[in-house]
Design a protein around this motif. Structure first.
Motif, PDB file in Angstrom:
ATOM      1  N   LYS A 193     -29.372  69.698 -26.545  1.00  0.00           N
ATOM      2  CA  LYS A 193     -30.367  70.323 -25.674  1.00  0.00           C
ATOM      3  C   LYS A 193     -29.681  70.878 -24.421  1.00  0.00           C
ATOM      4  O   LYS A 193     -28.916  70.160 -23.759  1.00  0.00           O
ATOM      5  CB  LYS A 193     -31.442  69.314 -25.263  1.00  0.00           C
ATOM      6  CG  LYS A 193     -32.271  68.790 -26.429  1.00  0.00           C
ATOM      7  CD  LYS A 193     -33.325  67.823 -25.934  1.00  0.00           C
ATOM      8  CE  LYS A 193     -34.191  67.296 -27.073  1.00  0.00           C
ATOM      9  NZ  LYS A 193     -35.227  66.349 -26.585  1.00  0.00           N
ATOM     10  N   PRO A 194     -29.936  72.139 -24.078  1.00  0.00           N
ATOM     11  CA  PRO A 194     -29.328  72.725 -22.880  1.00  0.00           C
ATOM     12  C   PRO A 194     -30.047  72.296 -21.608  1.00  0.00           C
ATOM     13  O   PRO A 194     -31.242  72.005 -21.620  1.00  0.00           O
ATOM     14  CB  PRO A 194     -29.473  74.224 -23.118  1.00  0.00           C
ATOM     15  CG  PRO A 194     -30.704  74.343 -23.960  1.00  0.00           C
ATOM     16  CD  PRO A 194     -30.733  73.115 -24.842  1.00  0.00           C
ATOM     17  N   TYR A 195     -29.312  72.256 -20.514  1.00  0.00           N
ATOM     18  CA  TYR A 195     -29.911  71.989 -19.212  1.00  0.00           C
ATOM     19  C   TYR A 195     -29.245  72.915 -18.182  1.00  0.00           C
ATOM     20  O   TYR A 195     -28.139  73.424 -18.386  1.00  0.00           O
ATOM     21  CB  TYR A 195     -29.756  70.528 -18.806  1.00  0.00           C
ATOM     22  CG  TYR A 195     -28.338  70.028 -18.715  1.00  0.00           C
ATOM     23  CD1 TYR A 195     -27.590  70.163 -17.550  1.00  0.00           C
ATOM     24  CD2 TYR A 195     -27.733  69.388 -19.797  1.00  0.00           C
ATOM     25  CE1 TYR A 195     -26.293  69.700 -17.464  1.00  0.00           C
ATOM     26  CE2 TYR A 195     -26.432  68.922 -19.724  1.00  0.00           C
ATOM     27  CZ  TYR A 195     -25.717  69.080 -18.563  1.00  0.00           C
ATOM     28  OH  TYR A 195     -24.431  68.628 -18.478  1.00  0.00           O
ATOM     29  N   ALA A 196     -29.966  73.121 -17.061  1.00  0.00           N
ATOM     30  CA  ALA A 196     -29.495  74.061 -16.046  1.00  0.00           C
ATOM     31  C   ALA A 196     -28.921  73.366 -14.816  1.00  0.00           C
ATOM     32  O   ALA A 196     -28.040  73.901 -14.148  1.00  0.00           O
ATOM     33  CB  ALA A 196     -30.635  74.979 -15.623  1.00  0.00           C
TER      34      ALA A 196
ATOM     35  N   ASN B 222     -24.932  73.272 -12.633  1.00  0.00           N
ATOM     36  CA  ASN B 222     -23.820  73.289 -13.585  1.00  0.00           C
ATOM     37  C   ASN B 222     -24.401  73.203 -14.992  1.00  0.00           C
ATOM     38  O   ASN B 222     -24.516  72.121 -15.568  1.00  0.00           O
ATOM     39  CB  ASN B 222     -22.879  72.107 -13.313  1.00  0.00           C
ATOM     40  CG  ASN B 222     -21.644  72.167 -14.193  1.00  0.00           C
ATOM     41  OD1 ASN B 222     -21.170  73.236 -14.557  1.00  0.00           O
ATOM     42  ND2 ASN B 222     -21.108  71.003 -14.544  1.00  0.00           N
ATOM     43  N   PRO B 223     -24.798  74.332 -15.579  1.00  0.00           N
ATOM     44  CA  PRO B 223     -25.424  74.333 -16.911  1.00  0.00           C
ATOM     45  C   PRO B 223     -24.555  73.653 -17.955  1.00  0.00           C
ATOM     46  O   PRO B 223     -23.322  73.765 -17.941  1.00  0.00           O
ATOM     47  CB  PRO B 223     -25.606  75.820 -17.214  1.00  0.00           C
ATOM     48  CG  PRO B 223     -25.629  76.478 -15.879  1.00  0.00           C
ATOM     49  CD  PRO B 223     -24.670  75.691 -15.033  1.00  0.00           C
ATOM     50  N   GLY B 224     -25.214  72.935 -18.850  1.00  0.00           N
ATOM     51  CA  GLY B 224     -24.484  72.255 -19.910  1.00  0.00           C
ATOM     52  C   GLY B 224     -25.408  71.942 -21.063  1.00  0.00           C
ATOM     53  O   GLY B 224     -26.534  72.450 -21.152  1.00  0.00           O
ATOM     54  N   GLU B 225     -24.950  71.060 -21.944  1.00  0.00           N
ATOM     55  CA  GLU B 225     -25.732  70.672 -23.107  1.00  0.00           C
ATOM     56  C   GLU B 225     -25.511  69.203 -23.382  1.00  0.00           C
ATOM     57  O   GLU B 225     -24.394  68.686 -23.255  1.00  0.00           O
ATOM     58  CB  GLU B 225     -25.308  71.519 -24.314  1.00  0.00           C
ATOM     59  CG  GLU B 225     -26.143  71.278 -25.558  1.00  0.00           C
ATOM     60  CD  GLU B 225     -25.748  72.195 -26.710  1.00  0.00           C
ATOM     61  OE1 GLU B 225     -25.229  71.680 -27.712  1.00  0.00           O
ATOM     62  OE2 GLU B 225     -25.955  73.416 -26.587  1.00  0.00           O
TER      63      GLU B 225
ATOM     64  N   ILE C  20     -32.207  64.389 -21.461  1.00  0.00           N
ATOM     65  CA  ILE C  20     -32.631  65.578 -20.735  1.00  0.00           C
ATOM     66  C   ILE C  20     -34.063  65.392 -20.228  1.00  0.00           C
ATOM     67  O   ILE C  20     -34.915  64.851 -20.926  1.00  0.00           O
ATOM     68  CB  ILE C  20     -32.558  66.824 -21.647  1.00  0.00           C
ATOM     69  CG1 ILE C  20     -31.125  67.044 -22.137  1.00  0.00           C
ATOM     70  CG2 ILE C  20     -33.086  68.058 -20.931  1.00  0.00           C
ATOM     71  CD1 ILE C  20     -30.147  67.358 -21.054  1.00  0.00           C
TER      72      ILE C  20
ATOM     73  N   GLU D 120     -27.609  69.579 -12.892  1.00  0.00           N
ATOM     74  CA  GLU D 120     -27.264  68.163 -12.909  1.00  0.00           C
ATOM     75  C   GLU D 120     -27.851  67.505 -11.653  1.00  0.00           C
ATOM     76  O   GLU D 120     -27.720  68.038 -10.556  1.00  0.00           O
ATOM     77  CB  GLU D 120     -25.753  67.976 -12.889  1.00  0.00           C
ATOM     78  CG  GLU D 120     -25.040  68.506 -14.118  1.00  0.00           C
ATOM     79  CD  GLU D 120     -23.537  68.323 -14.042  1.00  0.00           C
ATOM     80  OE1 GLU D 120     -22.856  68.680 -15.006  1.00  0.00           O
ATOM     81  OE2 GLU D 120     -23.049  67.827 -12.996  1.00  0.00           O
TER      82      GLU D 120
ATOM     83  N   LYS E 181     -30.459  67.259 -16.074  1.00  0.00           N
ATOM     84  CA  LYS E 181     -29.798  66.102 -16.665  1.00  0.00           C
ATOM     85  C   LYS E 181     -29.457  65.146 -15.536  1.00  0.00           C
ATOM     86  O   LYS E 181     -28.854  65.524 -14.535  1.00  0.00           O
ATOM     87  CB  LYS E 181     -28.514  66.545 -17.384  1.00  0.00           C
ATOM     88  CG  LYS E 181     -27.617  65.404 -17.868  1.00  0.00           C
ATOM     89  CD  LYS E 181     -28.154  64.774 -19.124  1.00  0.00           C
ATOM     90  CE  LYS E 181     -27.141  63.785 -19.720  1.00  0.00           C
ATOM     91  NZ  LYS E 181     -26.882  62.604 -18.876  1.00  0.00           N
TER      92      LYS E 181
ATOM     93  N   GLU F 147     -37.384  67.235 -19.373  1.00  0.00           N
ATOM     94  CA  GLU F 147     -38.095  68.493 -19.593  1.00  0.00           C
ATOM     95  C   GLU F 147     -38.998  68.799 -18.395  1.00  0.00           C
ATOM     96  O   GLU F 147     -39.550  67.888 -17.774  1.00  0.00           O
ATOM     97  CB  GLU F 147     -38.936  68.413 -20.865  1.00  0.00           C
ATOM     98  CG  GLU F 147     -38.127  68.170 -22.135  1.00  0.00           C
ATOM     99  CD  GLU F 147     -37.287  69.372 -22.531  1.00  0.00           C
ATOM    100  OE1 GLU F 147     -37.520  70.471 -21.982  1.00  0.00           O
ATOM    101  OE2 GLU F 147     -36.408  69.208 -23.396  1.00  0.00           O
TER     102      GLU F 147
END
Length: 218
Positions: A203-206, A196-199, A105, A208, A118, A107
């Motif tokens: 760790k989460p991400y908003a 496409n939010p995911g993990e 991820i 891609e 991501k 930051e």
């Protein structure tokens, strides 16, 4: 006064040249040196190839597929060397697809940080198979697709052997015409941001961020 205008014109020409040779962000790309196909990470326009130990180690477990003339796909594991990943097996005359899907991820940084993202990195050499974000070359036409659908109104950058860049934009069909003026290796790259939010790894991400290159020799 005339000398002042000459200086200003010269300065403008230099700045214009700098923009034409402006470096792209880091990417993966493939090169064929007649003995083997190698996977590099860096900035082709700047002749920058990262090494190991170093930033090359930031590419996590890339996966490669070698596709023969009959269309048979053979998964292989790239081998990390000092300045590149070696693609094992018989790659002579075959296509190679690479995917780096396990990148950590990213930051947010700086005073105006963007959303957590991501990265998904891809590289293609030759024809056959498919990638999530893919560039197809039909001779004088480039076709960009994401998950099998045309990527319309998306920038494609053609990087010449001398580092010069040409920026193109796909049409509604995800296509754009292009030409290669001189001999050598051209690296063609495109980026596609997908909300496409995911993990990943807890760790989460908003967002891609998908990036692909196509290596073409003339």
């Amino acid at each position: 006064m005339r000398s002042k205008h000459i200086i200003l014109a010269a300065t403008a020409a230099i700045v214009s040249g700098l923009f034409s040779l402006n470096a792209s962000a880091h990417a993966l790309w493939l090169e064929n040196d007649a003995k083997a196909i190698k996977l590099y990470f860096g900035e082709y326009s700047e002749n920058l190839r990262e090494t190991s130990p170093g930033r090359l180690d930031g590419i996590v477990e890339p996966a490669a597929t070698v596709i023969d003339a009959a269309g048979k796909e053979n998964p292989v594991k790239p081998i990390r060397e000092n300045g590149y990943f070696a693609i094992p097996g018989n790659t002579t005359g075959n296509a190679v697809l690479v995917q780096a899907l396990k990148q950590p991820i990213r930051e947010p940084q700086g005073e105006n940080p963007g959303p957590v993202s991501k990265r998904f990195l891809y590289a293609r050499f030759g024809k056959g198979g498919s990638l999530p974000l893919d560039i197809e070359n039909t001779g004088d036409l480039l076709r960009l697709s994401f998950m099998g659908k045309p990527a319309a109104k998306t920038e494609i950058i053609v990087i010449a052997p001398n580092g010069w860049e040409k920026h193109l934009t796909t049409d509604e069909k995800g296509e754009v015409s292009f030409s290669l003026p001189e001999s050598g290796l051209y690296v063609i790259e495109a980026k596609y941001e997908h909300k496409n939010p995911g993990e990943f790894e807890g760790k989460p991400y908003a967002i891609e961020i998908h990036k692909v290159t196509l290596s073409v020799y003339k």
